[in-house]
Design an enzyme around this catalytic site. Structure first.
Site, PDB file in Angstrom:
ATOM      1  N   LYS B  10       0.855  -1.182   0.000  1.00 52.58           N
ATOM      2  CA  LYS B  10       0.000   0.000   0.000  1.00 52.58           C
ATOM      3  C   LYS B  10       0.892   1.234   0.000  1.00 52.58           C
ATOM      4  O   LYS B  10       1.874   1.299   0.745  1.00 52.58           O
ATOM      5  CB  LYS B  10      -0.884   0.033   1.262  1.00 52.58           C
ATOM      6  CG  LYS B  10      -2.089   0.950   1.142  1.00 52.58           C
ATOM      7  CD  LYS B  10      -3.178   0.347   0.263  1.00 52.58           C
ATOM      8  CE  LYS B  10      -4.541   0.957   0.450  1.00 52.58           C
ATOM      9  NZ  LYS B  10      -5.566   0.183  -0.295  1.00 52.58           N
ATOM     10  N   THR B  56      -4.055  -4.964   0.668  1.00 52.16           N
ATOM     11  CA  THR B  56      -3.416  -3.659   0.883  1.00 52.16           C
ATOM     12  C   THR B  56      -4.266  -2.821   1.831  1.00 52.16           C
ATOM     13  O   THR B  56      -3.734  -2.008   2.584  1.00 52.16           O
ATOM     14  CB  THR B  56      -3.180  -2.932  -0.454  1.00 52.16           C
ATOM     15  OG1 THR B  56      -4.425  -2.576  -1.043  1.00 52.16           O
ATOM     16  CG2 THR B  56      -2.375  -3.803  -1.408  1.00 52.16           C
ATOM     17  N   ASP B  57      -5.550  -3.037   1.831  1.00 50.47           N
ATOM     18  CA  ASP B  57      -6.410  -2.327   2.782  1.00 50.47           C
ATOM     19  C   ASP B  57      -6.089  -2.744   4.209  1.00 50.47           C
ATOM     20  O   ASP B  57      -6.087  -1.912   5.133  1.00 50.47           O
ATOM     21  CB  ASP B  57      -7.882  -2.629   2.453  1.00 50.47           C
ATOM     22  CG  ASP B  57      -8.836  -1.774   3.250  1.00 50.47           C
ATOM     23  OD1 ASP B  57      -8.922  -0.558   2.957  1.00 50.47           O
ATOM     24  OD2 ASP B  57      -9.485  -2.297   4.180  1.00 50.47           O
ATOM     25  N   ARG B 174      30.574  31.483 -10.819  1.00 48.12           N
ATOM     26  CA  ARG B 174      29.241  31.207 -11.328  1.00 48.12           C
ATOM     27  C   ARG B 174      28.286  30.982 -10.159  1.00 48.12           C
ATOM     28  O   ARG B 174      28.701  30.801  -9.021  1.00 48.12           O
ATOM     29  CB  ARG B 174      29.254  29.985 -12.254  1.00 48.12           C
ATOM     30  CG  ARG B 174      29.610  28.676 -11.571  1.00 48.12           C
ATOM     31  CD  ARG B 174      29.341  27.477 -12.502  1.00 48.12           C
ATOM     32  NE  ARG B 174      29.599  26.214 -11.812  1.00 48.12           N
ATOM     33  CZ  ARG B 174      29.300  25.009 -12.300  1.00 48.12           C
ATOM     34  NH1 ARG B 174      28.747  24.898 -13.514  1.00 48.12           N
ATOM     35  NH2 ARG B 174      29.553  23.907 -11.610  1.00 48.12           N
ATOM     36  N   VAL B 216      29.982  20.610  -9.259  1.00 49.30           N
ATOM     37  CA  VAL B 216      29.033  19.945  -8.371  1.00 49.30           C
ATOM     38  C   VAL B 216      29.652  18.655  -7.833  1.00 49.30           C
ATOM     39  O   VAL B 216      29.470  18.295  -6.671  1.00 49.30           O
ATOM     40  CB  VAL B 216      27.702  19.679  -9.106  1.00 49.30           C
ATOM     41  CG1 VAL B 216      26.772  18.812  -8.267  1.00 49.30           C
ATOM     42  CG2 VAL B 216      27.025  21.002  -9.455  1.00 49.30           C
ATOM     43  N   GLN B 217      30.450  17.978  -8.700  1.00 47.71           N
ATOM     44  CA  GLN B 217      31.106  16.742  -8.259  1.00 47.71           C
ATOM     45  C   GLN B 217      32.000  17.006  -7.048  1.00 47.71           C
ATOM     46  O   GLN B 217      31.972  16.242  -6.063  1.00 47.71           O
ATOM     47  CB  GLN B 217      31.960  16.155  -9.404  1.00 47.71           C
ATOM     48  CG  GLN B 217      31.168  15.532 -10.544  1.00 47.71           C
ATOM     49  CD  GLN B 217      30.836  16.518 -11.660  1.00 47.71           C
ATOM     50  OE1 GLN B 217      30.830  17.737 -11.440  1.00 47.71           O
ATOM     51  NE2 GLN B 217      30.542  16.014 -12.846  1.00 47.71           N
ATOM     52  N   ASN B 243      22.082  19.995 -11.556  1.00 45.00           N
ATOM     53  CA  ASN B 243      22.747  21.302 -11.629  1.00 45.00           C
ATOM     54  C   ASN B 243      21.735  22.238 -12.281  1.00 45.00           C
ATOM     55  O   ASN B 243      21.552  22.207 -13.497  1.00 45.00           O
ATOM     56  CB  ASN B 243      24.045  21.179 -12.448  1.00 45.00           C
ATOM     57  CG  ASN B 243      24.894  22.432 -12.360  1.00 45.00           C
ATOM     58  OD1 ASN B 243      24.418  23.480 -11.934  1.00 45.00           O
ATOM     59  ND2 ASN B 243      26.145  22.320 -12.787  1.00 45.00           N
ATOM     60  N   HIS B 245      20.820  25.255 -13.722  1.00 45.96           N
ATOM     61  CA  HIS B 245      21.636  26.333 -14.290  1.00 45.96           C
ATOM     62  C   HIS B 245      20.953  27.701 -14.196  1.00 45.96           C
ATOM     63  O   HIS B 245      19.785  27.850 -14.543  1.00 45.96           O
ATOM     64  CB  HIS B 245      21.941  26.023 -15.751  1.00 45.96           C
ATOM     65  CG  HIS B 245      22.525  24.654 -15.962  1.00 45.96           C
ATOM     66  ND1 HIS B 245      23.722  24.264 -15.415  1.00 45.96           N
ATOM     67  CD2 HIS B 245      22.070  23.579 -16.645  1.00 45.96           C
ATOM     68  CE1 HIS B 245      23.985  22.998 -15.764  1.00 45.96           C
ATOM     69  NE2 HIS B 245      22.983  22.564 -16.509  1.00 45.96           N
TER      70      HIS B 245
END
Lengths: 280, 280, 280, 280
Positions: B10, B56-57, B174, B216-217, B243, B245
């Site tokens: 669920k 699932t109920d 940047r 970013v790495q 990233n 931009h």
């Protein structure tokens, strides 16, 4: 501390290719994600040395250039072309994982005939192609996400586990609705991917519509069997289907008998049923 | 044809637990997904036999009942309780995969003081807990999705691969923005998950904010190191960062020098950087 | 057939302005919609004559150029600058309707101090400014959409109309949650829009948190009074608030008393309460 | 301080009605918003006196009960029934504003034939009906939101205003795409709303597809004329169309001629064109 996994790439690279054959046009719109694993890339993480990184902006340029070279390739073929190009051109790249999600346009029907250059969005489900290529081989997958269907009878749910936490009664007549995610894997390229994908979807929907469903699990498995039976180049199919419950309303308190007539559509909570069916 | 994988459960079981300590209230709102693998379940697929299926109920009812029993448990603890209950009660269940996504409420500040029972949504990022329990053991993970941050300087991108498809110049100043997905895995429970998770996030953000980012790495790896250094119970952390931009605008054509002042925020395409950093 | 209304413009013109004061940076990110009504514009509709149309691409260029000229203007001021510029430059334009939606960034707190150039997204609610300028005058509005708050007690709902369709009992202790939309109209510019807007939001939230709510209507009206009392330059405030129901769960069937402890968060259906409160 | 406007109601009341004619089923799924203005309601705001308030929960019950009574009514008719019921039953209600948004299901085609009880979602655009009823009369509107279409030629944009902020060149061959919002107002009920709405959409799309577009404004006006010409019961039609730009890519830097072949799909910024066309 060890960097035990890394990859990178560009996502949501959108491109529409327009193929002109006289006044008859064909549009192919994709949103491409291209992810790379490469030798030396780890130094961008651990040493701030970007020498091995083909910038994600460069990857975008490659996708666009290849779109220009291949205006008529279907999604699977185009994803394969992008993957092969990246491996061919950049010797240090060991793995290219390309996912192309399609915005599907269908011809507008005007006065009964499909129009040569006017289109409407096909808004039910999002088809995709997925190609993973390494120096050792290539895996091609196709699929669709969120294809939404419903049947209003010929479906039940009974005989399931009973205990103190069960409150749901058995039923042999219910509405079943789902937004199907399905991914299928190819052992060989079919004659044409679009036609084969349409055959697969038709085979699955025929089974869904025309056979009694003893549960989403039951329908899912037989839909997988039908897909595999319909297209011999398929190796396996993976499903994930929400059970989007339409709950019978009880309006007895207002003097109405709503049985079989009025249902409450719900998005949450939902059942979630998953499986992989494989060719023997 | 063989059914080579199956599970079900669920999803989007929403529950708010309200803890009252005099007039001071604490709210914990979760959306829980509980997925099961179980012996005999395959017969629901291949034979329409639902005997092994806890509906699932029913799973939803279990989650709600346990929420009542444990009004003050944090997400990780609550997910573990649900997993253990399902394994304990249903002998044929072999694996319970519980994911609890939090809607995070913070106390409203009124006249400078946190209010005892009024709250505002914390809309930046979605924290989650993830517990997978089998008869052989349990894995606990925590994380956050979409935590959005930006730095407007002390970031560059240079020295990357150059060829005919590269059009991006080097830069040493940047804007970097991302909506971080991070998942960390515990080797042992910390004294308290919420406090430990806050320590991890703080450690990562301190590194993001205060050190020059060569990409970013580069930031990602050091954020992972910082998290692992800050909390000894962590085994590993997995990142996926777009990233997002912010492109410098060129307004020279309109007689303006926009350098360093005006940027175009974009959602697509975006770079996508991923890694796993592991304790040595 | 008569064209009885027409206007056009550019929407989702995104721009981030970065103000640098030494190492301390301030970011202002807006998504601007600029709509124009103009003499002669109707001929673009009825005669395919575009002579009176300042292209929407041109409007975008104007917004960007003005962003460069005014890096520190708040949203209301910037929307006013755009409106005035369009009326001044294009003599046939009679009305400029500018809406600027803010992506709000707050300074990251690192080691207890706000950072000079690192920011996190403030994800609760979307502030906006709205300026409509004609040759006869200008109307300035500010507001916020989707500001989500909850109180877990000191709220009731009783004494409402009873008939055969009523099933809801009276209560004097419930959870109230909403995602407030509020728009306020200025009679005069305050000393500073950001500070005045913060004062308005604080005044409304103080009332929401600290007074017993006899209904969303009751809280809404008093929140409006509080806003008008707090800032004399306000003329009126318009509210639209969903009543996001947290439904008490009944777990008696499972042997649990959930009263006051466990609630079901719901998104639909929701109450919807609207009003305008005006200065006398 | 005066309360100068107020209304309230229930939104997102979802209901599916299932009409059974032997094995042939028809499904009608709506999400209803019902808003009321009523005498005495202002006291709920200004005095915390809820006596005049028909609770939003009660409104939901009314909608559900009426759904049971009218399983085959189309959206316009059903919204009218809800509005009339609320005015009839609650004497202090002066205005009922009912908006019914349709989730449109189309029959699955199996082996070439529409299936009697299996359906797929029609995901392009969201149809709606809107009825406002007072003691003095009723206004009925129909419409669709977000109906997405594209034409890949027979469209231009030229002759528009030129100045220093214009950078866009004239073109006589471009892609035009939009997600149309259209609302039309009825002077009298047509023989059947669904058929009349289909006629209107067809008439608009025929014009869009088959005539040269000198701009979105030009197409919009003629689409409105076509709708009004096709269905005499229409009084007026209101349009709001984004111009979803597909930008020609310039790949000359990579040695490719992309002219007319490769386009960049964009969501933002977008033109926004609006008009009302009225019967003379």
């Amino acid at each position: 501390m060890p960097l035990t996994f890394n990859r990178y790439g560009k996502a949501r690279v959108r491109v529409l290719r327009l193929q002109r054959e006289g006044e008859r046009h064909t549009v192919r719109e994709l949103s491409v994600q291209a992810m790379l694993e490469a030798e030396g890339l780890e130094r961008a993480y651990t040493a701030g040395d970007n020498a091995a990184v083909v910038a994600t902006d460069t990857i975008k340029n490659v996708v666009n250039a290849l779109a220009c070279d291949h205006p008529a390739a279907d999604g699977e073929t185009f994803a394969g072309i992008v993957a092969a190009f990246l491996l061919d051109r950049y010797a240090h790249v060991g793995r290219a994982d390309i996912r192309a999600v399609e915005t599907r346009w269908t011809r507008l029907v005007v006065d009964g005939a499909p129009h040569p250059h006017a289109f409407a969005l096909d808004g039910n489900g999002t088809p995709f192609a997925h190609v993973v290529a390494t120096r050792d081989g290539t895996v091609v997958q196709s699929g669709i996400e969120g294809y939404t269907v419903m049947k209003t009878t010929q479906a039940g749910w009974s005989g399931f586990h009973a205990d103190a936490y069960r409150t749901l009664p058995d039923t042999d007549d219910r509405i079943v609705a789902t937004a199907m995610d399905a991914t299928w894997t190819w052992t060989a390229a079919p004659a044409a991917y679009p036609a084969a994908n349409a055959t697969i979807l038709d085979a699955m929907l025929r089974d869904f519509a025309t056979t009694y469903s003893r549960g989403v699990q039951d329908s899912m498995y037989r839909m997988g069997e039908a897909a595999l039976a319909a297209v011999p180049e398929l190796a396996a199919i993976r499903f994930a289907m929400p059970n989007k419950h339409y709950l019978p309303m009880n309006l007895a308190g207002f003097g109405r008998d709503a049985a079989g007539t009025v249902f409450l559509p719900t998005d949450e909570p939902h059942g979630q049923i998953e499986a992989v069916v494989t060719r023997a």
